[in-house]
Design an enzyme around this catalytic site. Structure first.
Site, PDB file in Angstrom:
ATOM      1  N   GLU A  38      28.354 -16.367 -22.663  1.00 16.93           N
ATOM      2  CA  GLU A  38      29.583 -17.181 -22.627  1.00 16.93           C
ATOM      3  C   GLU A  38      29.753 -17.922 -21.293  1.00 16.93           C
ATOM      4  O   GLU A  38      29.980 -19.129 -21.269  1.00 16.93           O
ATOM      5  CB  GLU A  38      30.773 -16.223 -22.876  1.00 16.93           C
ATOM      6  N   ASP A  61      24.189 -16.659 -30.083  1.00 10.61           N
ATOM      7  CA  ASP A  61      22.916 -15.992 -29.785  1.00 10.61           C
ATOM      8  C   ASP A  61      22.102 -16.006 -31.070  1.00 10.61           C
ATOM      9  O   ASP A  61      22.500 -15.390 -32.067  1.00 10.61           O
ATOM     10  CB  ASP A  61      23.193 -14.550 -29.318  1.00 10.61           C
ATOM     11  N   ASN A  88      16.823 -25.544 -30.537  1.00 10.93           N
ATOM     12  CA  ASN A  88      16.154 -25.679 -29.242  1.00 10.93           C
ATOM     13  C   ASN A  88      15.923 -24.327 -28.559  1.00 10.93           C
ATOM     14  O   ASN A  88      14.942 -24.163 -27.838  1.00 10.93           O
ATOM     15  CB  ASN A  88      17.035 -26.579 -28.346  1.00 10.93           C
ATOM     16  N   SER A 137       6.397 -27.667 -29.769  1.00  7.45           N
ATOM     17  CA  SER A 137       5.642 -27.740 -28.515  1.00  7.45           C
ATOM     18  C   SER A 137       4.238 -28.248 -28.837  1.00  7.45           C
ATOM     19  O   SER A 137       3.850 -28.261 -30.014  1.00  7.45           O
ATOM     20  CB  SER A 137       5.575 -26.325 -27.940  1.00  7.45           C
ATOM     21  N   TYR A 193       3.635 -17.072 -27.783  1.00  6.35           N
ATOM     22  CA  TYR A 193       4.429 -18.314 -27.716  1.00  6.35           C
ATOM     23  C   TYR A 193       3.784 -19.382 -28.594  1.00  6.35           C
ATOM     24  O   TYR A 193       4.458 -20.080 -29.352  1.00  6.35           O
ATOM     25  CB  TYR A 193       4.538 -18.788 -26.260  1.00  6.35           C
ATOM     26  N   SER A 196       4.492 -18.595 -32.119  1.00  5.80           N
ATOM     27  CA  SER A 196       5.898 -18.861 -32.462  1.00  5.80           C
ATOM     28  C   SER A 196       6.134 -20.358 -32.671  1.00  5.80           C
ATOM     29  O   SER A 196       6.914 -20.766 -33.537  1.00  5.80           O
ATOM     30  CB  SER A 196       6.829 -18.312 -31.378  1.00  5.80           C
TER      31      SER A 196
HETATM   32  P1  NAP Z   1      14.858 -23.093 -20.808  1.00  6.88           P
HETATM   33  O1  NAP Z   1      15.286 -23.952 -19.678  1.00  6.88           O
HETATM   34  O2  NAP Z   1      14.395 -21.704 -20.544  1.00  6.88           O
HETATM   35  O3  NAP Z   1      16.032 -23.095 -21.889  1.00  6.88           O
HETATM   36  C1  NAP Z   1      15.973 -22.274 -22.998  1.00  6.88           C
HETATM   37  C2  NAP Z   1      17.371 -22.115 -23.521  1.00  6.88           C
HETATM   38  O4  NAP Z   1      17.330 -21.240 -24.664  1.00  6.88           O
HETATM   39  C3  NAP Z   1      18.304 -21.443 -22.508  1.00  6.88           C
HETATM   40  O5  NAP Z   1      19.585 -22.037 -22.603  1.00  6.88           O
HETATM   41  C4  NAP Z   1      18.353 -19.994 -22.990  1.00  6.88           C
HETATM   42  O6  NAP Z   1      19.528 -19.301 -22.620  1.00  6.88           O
HETATM   43  C5  NAP Z   1      18.332 -20.240 -24.478  1.00  6.88           C
HETATM   44  N1  NAP Z   1      18.064 -19.030 -25.238  1.00  6.88           N
HETATM   45  C6  NAP Z   1      17.076 -18.115 -25.072  1.00  6.88           C
HETATM   46  N2  NAP Z   1      17.225 -17.115 -25.944  1.00  6.88           N
HETATM   47  C7  NAP Z   1      18.318 -17.403 -26.688  1.00  6.88           C
HETATM   48  C8  NAP Z   1      19.002 -16.754 -27.747  1.00  6.88           C
HETATM   49  N3  NAP Z   1      18.602 -15.564 -28.210  1.00  6.88           N
HETATM   50  N4  NAP Z   1      20.085 -17.347 -28.286  1.00  6.88           N
HETATM   51  C9  NAP Z   1      20.524 -18.533 -27.818  1.00  6.88           C
HETATM   52  N5  NAP Z   1      19.942 -19.183 -26.797  1.00  6.88           N
HETATM   53  C10 NAP Z   1      18.858 -18.621 -26.240  1.00  6.88           C
HETATM   54  O7  NAP Z   1      13.643 -23.770 -21.596  1.00  6.88           O
HETATM   55  P2  NAP Z   1      13.339 -25.288 -21.988  1.00  6.88           P
HETATM   56  O8  NAP Z   1      12.064 -25.641 -21.339  1.00  6.88           O
HETATM   57  O9  NAP Z   1      14.527 -26.147 -21.800  1.00  6.88           O
HETATM   58  O10 NAP Z   1      13.030 -25.084 -23.534  1.00  6.88           O
HETATM   59  C11 NAP Z   1      13.781 -25.731 -24.552  1.00  6.88           C
HETATM   60  C12 NAP Z   1      12.898 -25.874 -25.771  1.00  6.88           C
HETATM   61  O11 NAP Z   1      11.783 -26.741 -25.485  1.00  6.88           O
HETATM   62  C13 NAP Z   1      12.269 -24.562 -26.232  1.00  6.88           C
HETATM   63  O12 NAP Z   1      12.231 -24.548 -27.642  1.00  6.88           O
HETATM   64  C14 NAP Z   1      10.854 -24.629 -25.664  1.00  6.88           C
HETATM   65  O13 NAP Z   1       9.969 -23.824 -26.394  1.00  6.88           O
HETATM   66  C15 NAP Z   1      10.572 -26.108 -25.846  1.00  6.88           C
HETATM   67  N6  NAP Z   1       9.491 -26.645 -25.025  1.00  6.88           N
HETATM   68  C16 NAP Z   1       9.632 -26.738 -23.673  1.00  6.88           C
HETATM   69  C17 NAP Z   1       8.601 -27.305 -22.931  1.00  6.88           C
HETATM   70  C18 NAP Z   1       8.704 -27.480 -21.454  1.00  6.88           C
HETATM   71  O14 NAP Z   1       7.739 -27.995 -20.848  1.00  6.88           O
HETATM   72  N7  NAP Z   1       9.808 -27.094 -20.809  1.00  6.88           N
HETATM   73  C19 NAP Z   1       7.439 -27.754 -23.555  1.00  6.88           C
HETATM   74  C20 NAP Z   1       7.326 -27.638 -24.925  1.00  6.88           C
HETATM   75  C21 NAP Z   1       8.378 -27.104 -25.646  1.00  6.88           C
HETATM   76  P3  NAP Z   1      19.625 -18.534 -21.173  1.00  6.88           P
HETATM   77  O15 NAP Z   1      19.970 -19.582 -20.175  1.00  6.88           O
HETATM   78  O16 NAP Z   1      20.704 -17.531 -21.400  1.00  6.88           O
HETATM   79  O17 NAP Z   1      18.284 -17.916 -20.915  1.00  6.88           O
END
Ligand code: NAP
Length: 289
Positions: A38, A61, A88, A137, A193, A196
């Site tokens: 929250e 969540d 996301n 991804s 990963y 997934s």
């Molecule tokens: P990030 O900064 O770690 O953000 C992930 C978000 O997901 C955070 O807000 C996290 O919350 C939230 N989350 C994790 N577990 C959760 C749950 N059980 N319920 C609700 N929310 C949850 O990562 P990001 O890089 O922005 O990733 C966003 C998406 O892009 C993901 O699907 C990732 O696989 C994909 N992606 C990212 C990249 C990259 O280069 N960054 C590349 C390819 C794909 P908390 O803040 O509480 O942890």
């Protein structure tokens, strides 16, 4: 103003947060930041308010079906349903080079089963011509997989959710019983990963195949983006990463369905295992040195 209701899972930081910001800047009237914690969500709302934007907030969540149901009920009650759903939220593996059963379960619970829980509670409230964008991804391209039987099954045009479920159980069972064969995969680093995200791409096609309304469901690789997931490494800024998912949410024709998009807004052939679109660990590692 764009008279639509949008919700982004896991949007208190990272790419999800950037997508919320971009949707608001593009004039979408109602955009929900959601967060498992929250306070993190409320802090994110304040950040956007400081920029003159006005997101809504709800706790969510994706691993907690009560939380997901409560959020969906709230959206239904307040807005009558949802036009744009961005799946996301995701986590990555704790150990990049070794795959443990506990870690694999943890990652799949959020990245795959979380999306199924969202589907259960949010698909019934999707409005006419709604759009679902599943953040996948390059780890989710089929070229990350080498097992011919699974490639054939997951890339079948008529793939169903049951196929994807079985793939997940096959993988988890192989890890549990220590029968995993490295030759079944392009690389074994970040393996849970990768699995997934392959499920996210395959499930997007299965969801599209199984939905009986004019709703478009696409997946996208957002690029290598500087976030906490990549430990700050990456080629793209958060702002840059938000453009292609927002394009899918607002601009692409509604008839574009069940496709796998790249961060440059181009469609890539998800079904071709010979395309060099996999995530390369050796290349990634250079960014962490
Ligand atoms: P990030 O900064 O770690 O953000 C992930 C978000 O997901 C955070 O807000 C996290 O919350 C939230 N989350 C994790 N577990 C959760 C749950 N059980 N319920 C609700 N929310 C949850 O990562 P990001 O890089 O922005 O990733 C966003 C998406 O892009 C993901 O699907 C990732 O696989 C994909 N992606 C990212 C990249 C990259 O280069 N960054 C590349 C390819 C794909 P908390 O803040 O509480 O942890």
């Amino acid at each position: 103003m764009v008279n639509k209701v949008a919700l982004v899972t896991g949007s208190n930081q990272g790419i999800g947060f950037a997508i919320v910001e971009e949707l608001l800047k593009r004039g979408v009237e109602t955009v929900y930041i959601t967060a498992r914690h929250e306070q993190r969500g409320r802090d994110a709302v304040e950040k956007l308010k400081a920029k003159g934007l006005n997101p809504y907030f709800h706790q969510l969540d994706v691993t907690d079906s009560k939380s997901v149901k409560k959020c969906a009920d709230h959206i239904k009650l307040l807005h009558g349903g949802l036009d744009i759903l961005v799946n996301n939220a995701a986590i990555t593996v704790e150990n990049f080079e070794e795959t443990s059963y506990e870690d694999a379960v943890r990652v799949l619970n959020t990245n795959y089963f979380g999306i199924l829980t969202i589907q259960e509670h949010f698909f019934p409230i999707l409005k006419k011509d709604a759009r679902v964008i599943n953040i996948s991804s390059d780890c989710g391209h089929i070229s990350n997989l080498r097992n011919k039987d699974w490639i054939a099954r997951l890339t079948n045009k008529h793939v169903k959710r049951a196929d994807v479920d079985e793939f997940v159980h096959w993988f988890l069972n192989s890890v549990k019983t220590n029968t995993l064969k490295p030759e079944d995969f392009y690389q074994t680093e970040l393996l849970a990963y990768r699995i997934s995200k392959i499920t996210v791409s395959a499930l997007s096609v299965a969801q599209q195949n199984e939905i009986d309304r004019n709703i478009s469901i696409n997946s996208i690789h957002p690029g290598f983006v500087q976030t906490s997931m990549t430990l700050g490494a990456g080629i793209f800024t958060l702002e840059e990463s938000s453009k292609a998912p927002t394009y899918l949410a607002l601009d692409v024709d509604q008839s574009v369905k069940g496709q796998y998009f790249w961060f440059d807004k181009e469609i890539k052939d998800w079904r071709n295992p010979d395309l060099p679109l996999h995530c390369d660990y050796e290349w990634l590692k250079k960014y962490w040195q």
